[in-house]
Design a protein around this motif. Structure first.
Motif, PDB file in Angstrom:
ATOM      1  N   ALA B  89       0.828  -1.221   0.000  1.00  0.00           N
ATOM      2  CA  ALA B  89       0.000   0.000   0.000  1.00  0.00           C
ATOM      3  C   ALA B  89       0.858   1.267   0.000  1.00  0.00           C
ATOM      4  O   ALA B  89       1.997   1.264   0.449  1.00  0.00           O
ATOM      5  N   ASP B  90       0.217   2.311  -0.521  1.00  0.00           N
ATOM      6  CA  ASP B  90       0.852   3.646  -0.540  1.00  0.00           C
ATOM      7  C   ASP B  90       0.975   4.185   0.885  1.00  0.00           C
ATOM      8  O   ASP B  90       0.068   3.995   1.689  1.00  0.00           O
ATOM      9  N   GLY B  91       2.048   4.878   1.173  1.00  0.00           N
ATOM     10  CA  GLY B  91       2.159   5.544   2.473  1.00  0.00           C
ATOM     11  C   GLY B  91       2.626   4.638   3.588  1.00  0.00           C
ATOM     12  O   GLY B  91       2.737   5.079   4.724  1.00  0.00           O
ATOM     13  N   VAL B  92       2.905   3.388   3.272  1.00  0.00           N
ATOM     14  CA  VAL B  92       3.404   2.493   4.325  1.00  0.00           C
ATOM     15  C   VAL B  92       4.900   2.305   4.135  1.00  0.00           C
ATOM     16  O   VAL B  92       5.367   1.919   3.079  1.00  0.00           O
ATOM     17  N   GLN B  93       5.629   2.632   5.170  1.00  0.00           N
ATOM     18  CA  GLN B  93       7.077   2.504   5.071  1.00  0.00           C
ATOM     19  C   GLN B  93       7.484   1.066   5.386  1.00  0.00           C
ATOM     20  O   GLN B  93       8.329   0.495   4.727  1.00  0.00           O
ATOM     21  N   LEU B 130       4.258   4.365   9.092  1.00  0.00           N
ATOM     22  CA  LEU B 130       3.822   5.126   7.919  1.00  0.00           C
ATOM     23  C   LEU B 130       4.964   6.000   7.425  1.00  0.00           C
ATOM     24  O   LEU B 130       5.868   6.363   8.182  1.00  0.00           O
ATOM     25  N   THR B 131       4.893   6.339   6.116  1.00  0.00           N
ATOM     26  CA  THR B 131       5.828   7.352   5.617  1.00  0.00           C
ATOM     27  C   THR B 131       5.466   8.666   6.293  1.00  0.00           C
ATOM     28  O   THR B 131       4.308   8.872   6.698  1.00  0.00           O
ATOM     29  N   PRO B 132       6.436   9.599   6.454  1.00  0.00           N
ATOM     30  CA  PRO B 132       6.162  10.848   7.175  1.00  0.00           C
ATOM     31  C   PRO B 132       5.062  11.673   6.509  1.00  0.00           C
ATOM     32  O   PRO B 132       4.924  11.661   5.283  1.00  0.00           O
ATOM     33  N   GLY B 133       4.317  12.377   7.330  1.00  0.00           N
ATOM     34  CA  GLY B 133       3.339  13.338   6.819  1.00  0.00           C
ATOM     35  C   GLY B 133       1.924  12.812   6.753  1.00  0.00           C
ATOM     36  O   GLY B 133       1.694  11.654   6.391  1.00  0.00           O
ATOM     37  N   ASP B 134       0.998  13.671   7.154  1.00  0.00           N
ATOM     38  CA  ASP B 134      -0.444  13.444   7.044  1.00  0.00           C
ATOM     39  C   ASP B 134      -0.879  12.042   7.436  1.00  0.00           C
ATOM     40  O   ASP B 134      -1.520  11.323   6.663  1.00  0.00           O
ATOM     41  N   ALA B 135      -0.566  11.667   8.661  1.00  0.00           N
ATOM     42  CA  ALA B 135      -0.861  10.316   9.142  1.00  0.00           C
ATOM     43  C   ALA B 135      -2.360  10.021   9.092  1.00  0.00           C
ATOM     44  O   ALA B 135      -2.763   8.911   8.723  1.00  0.00           O
TER      45      ALA B 135
END
Ligand SMILES: Nc1ncnc2c1ncn2[C@@H]1O[C@H](COP(=O)(O)OP(=O)(O)OP(=O)(O)O)[C@@H](O)[C@H]1O
Ligand SMILES: [Mg+2]
Lengths: 266, 301
Positions: B89-93, B130-135
């Motif tokens: 998924a997008d936004g998952v580190q 999550l990747t940083p920003g707008d959690a």
């Protein structure tokens, strides 16, 4: 000029007539009015006027006595002169400038040209005699290294050479008065205002102090002395007298007022 | 032209124009106390602020996915599918399953030995970074994604359950900032009163100086210098005491071993800010003294 003054102090100091001719001519050229009062009135609070319609002119280099009964308004008049008080009405000009409407921040410049011996001395109680005398020099921003010589000479001249470190409270009334006088003259003011400067000293010291004033006068300082002491006035030849009576300048003989010296008329 | 000694002597003489000792009575001690309290309040504010920041930095980027399924086989299958979906998924580190044994360890104190027996169904847990920003938006998107896979999958951002605490801490931080501001005002007021008192008690000297031709600024400088010196001494005292207390508290916090309390530590940058407080205090006192005396002098002729 300043160095010369202090230099000649301890010996037969300013009385030496050497150079007095040149000085005298300088003074006579400077005979213009240094102090002018026009219809000056002074009222404290809501009381009736302490001074009314006082008009006179003092010439630069003159020697003036101001007499009058106790409560006549001598101190009040001198306060106007040394800029401790503004008049309720009338015009006062010092050094040719109207000082009644002078903005506050220009007052220090004028005050530094006037030396004052207060009737109540007003020595700074926590300062030694030495530091009290040095005060005008320090206020004027003189370098500390230059202060010592004149102050020490001045102390010697008023006979307090060994009391320099004494606090005013430990001095006798007469000694305090001499400190006050030394403080008033040390800055070589253009006008010296002295309110009863000999009230607390013996006749000998009074004469000595008058000699100091005369010497200062000979160097060009205009002297105004308020006093009750008529013999003292007689001692200074060529001095002019003004008399206050209930707040008005009385002039019974007409000869006592400006011009101060017959040869010095405008 | 003037030598250094000359200038020093001149300065000494100027100081002597006012009597020795305190010009403004107990002001020094009041300033010391004020500075002590101000530094403590500021330290609390800075410490709480740092804690809130480190907490949110730690937590905002993290979430847990729970697989709430009683059947162990189904649960493991579902967990595996969720893990794959999350990793793509997008936004998952990063996404990693939490070791069930670790989970069991953590719940044992509450649930007892049965927790490890396997009879009690424990949810499987997946840690998501999550990747940083707008959690918030990312968590919402993941929630939709997982919801599509199975209703047994639940995602919970870490910050969510610490949010009230973070809110409380940051409110306390603002309160501390308010206290610092009020202290500054009170200090200013104390100095104004002290300077006014000093001016009144030296009226005679001031009048004589005036009549000799001293300027207002010359006279104000005498008072401002003396009050500034008192303030300097008071501030230094107050600061030293406060620093001592803060270090002590720091040691006690460290001794608790709590991660949360441990976060309430003063970073070096905060110490620098605290160090500025006494400097600001002296500046404030000096300016307040100058302003007060100049104003009082302006009323005389
Ligand atoms: N600050 C003041 N407020 C109100 N009245 C004053 C003030 N100073 C002086 N007076 C009044 O003004 C009058 C003149 O006082 P002043 O001190 O000028 O007299 P003086 O001629 O110097 O007297 P002395 O020879 O006793 O020194 C007196 O009646 C005195 O009470
Ligand atoms: Mg008088």
């Amino acid at each position: 000029m300043r160095a010369g003054l202090y230099g000649c102090l301890p010996t037969v100091p300013w009385l030496s007539l050497r150079g007095s001719r040149e000085r005298a001519s300088a003074i006579f050229q400077d005979m213009s009015a240094i102090v002018q009062f026009e219809n000056v009135g002074l009222r404290y609070g809501l009381d009736s006027e302490t001074l009314s319609d006082v008009s006179f002119t003092l010439a630069g280099g003159g020697f003036y006595f101001l007499t009058g009964a106790s409560g006549a308004g001598k101190t009040s008049l001198l306060k106007l002169l040394y800029l401790a008080q503004r008049p309720s009405r009338g015009v006062i000009r010092l050094f040719g400038e109207d000082v009644v409407t002078l903005p506050r921040k220009r007052l220090p410049g004028f005050r530094r040209r006037i030396g004052v011996v207060f009737q109540d001395f007003r020595l700074v109680p926590h300062l030694s005699a030495y530091d009290n005398i040095a005060l005008p020099l320090r206020v004027a921003g003189m370098e500390e290294g230059e202060v010592d010589a004149p102050v020490t000479e001045m102390l010697g001249w008023v006979g307090l050479g060994d009391r320099g470190q004494a606090r005013p409270a430990t001095l006798s009334g007469g000694e305090q008065q001499r400190v006050a006088i030394a403080r008033a003259v040390i800055g070589r003011p253009e006008i010296l205002v002295a309110d009863e400067p000999t009230g607390n000293v013996d006749a000998d010291m009074a004469r000595r102090l008058m000699t100091l004033f005369e010497a200062l006068n000979r160097l060009g300082t205009t002297i105004v002395v308020a006093t009750h002491d008529l013999p003292l006035i007689a001692q200074v030849s060529g001095a002019q007298m003004m008399r206050l009576d209930k707040g008005r300048l009385a002039d019974p003989t007409g000869s006592l007022r400006y011009p101060p010296r017959p040869q010095g008329g405008e | 032209m003037a030598s250094r000694t000359d200038r020093r002597a001149a300065a000494a003489a100027r100081h002597r124009l006012l009597p020795g000792g305190r010009v403004a009575g107990p002001m020094l001690w009041i300033i010391a106390i004020m500075m002590f309290l101000t530094v403590l309040a500021a330290a609390a504010g800075l410490g709480l602020g740092a804690a809130v920041r480190s907490m949110s930095a730690d937590l905002a980027g993290r979430a847990s996915v729970q697989v709430v399924e009683a059947n162990p086989q189904l649960r493991d299958q579902l967990a595996a599918r969720a893990l794959t979906a999350l990793r793509g998924a997008d936004g998952v580190q990063a996404a990693a399953p939490v070791d069930p044994a670790l989970l069991a360890d953590q719940v044992r104190p509450w649930l007892g030995e049965e927790a490890t027996s396997g009879d009690l169904p424990l949810p499987a847990l997946i840690d998501v970074t999550l990747t940083p920003g707008d959690a918030d938006a990312k968590v919402a998107r993941l929630r939709r994604l997982l919801g599509g896979l199975s209703p047994a999958l639940r995602i919970e951002p870490h910050a969510a359950f610490l949010l009230p605490l973070a809110g409380l801490l940051s409110a306390l931080g603002w309160l501390a900032a308010g206290v610092v501001l009020l202290m500054a005002l009170a200090t200013g007021a104390v100095v104004v009163l002290a300077a006014r008192g000093a001016h009144d008690s030296h009226r005679g000297t001031i009048e004589v100086l005036h009549l000799m031709g001293a300027t207002d600024v010359q006279i104000a400088r005498l008072f401002q210098r003396r009050i500034g010196l008192d303030a300097m001494l008071g501030s230094a005292l107050g600061f030293a005491f406060a620093a001592f207390v803060i270090l002590l508290i720091g040691l006690r916090l460290g001794a608790t071993g709590s991660e949360l309390l441990g976060a309430v530590r003063l970073p070096p940058a905060s110490w620098a800010v605290l160090g500025l407080l006494p400097v600001a205090g002296v500046l404030l006192a000096t300016l307040a003294a100058r302003w007060t005396v100049l104003r009082a002098l302006g009323r005389a002729l």
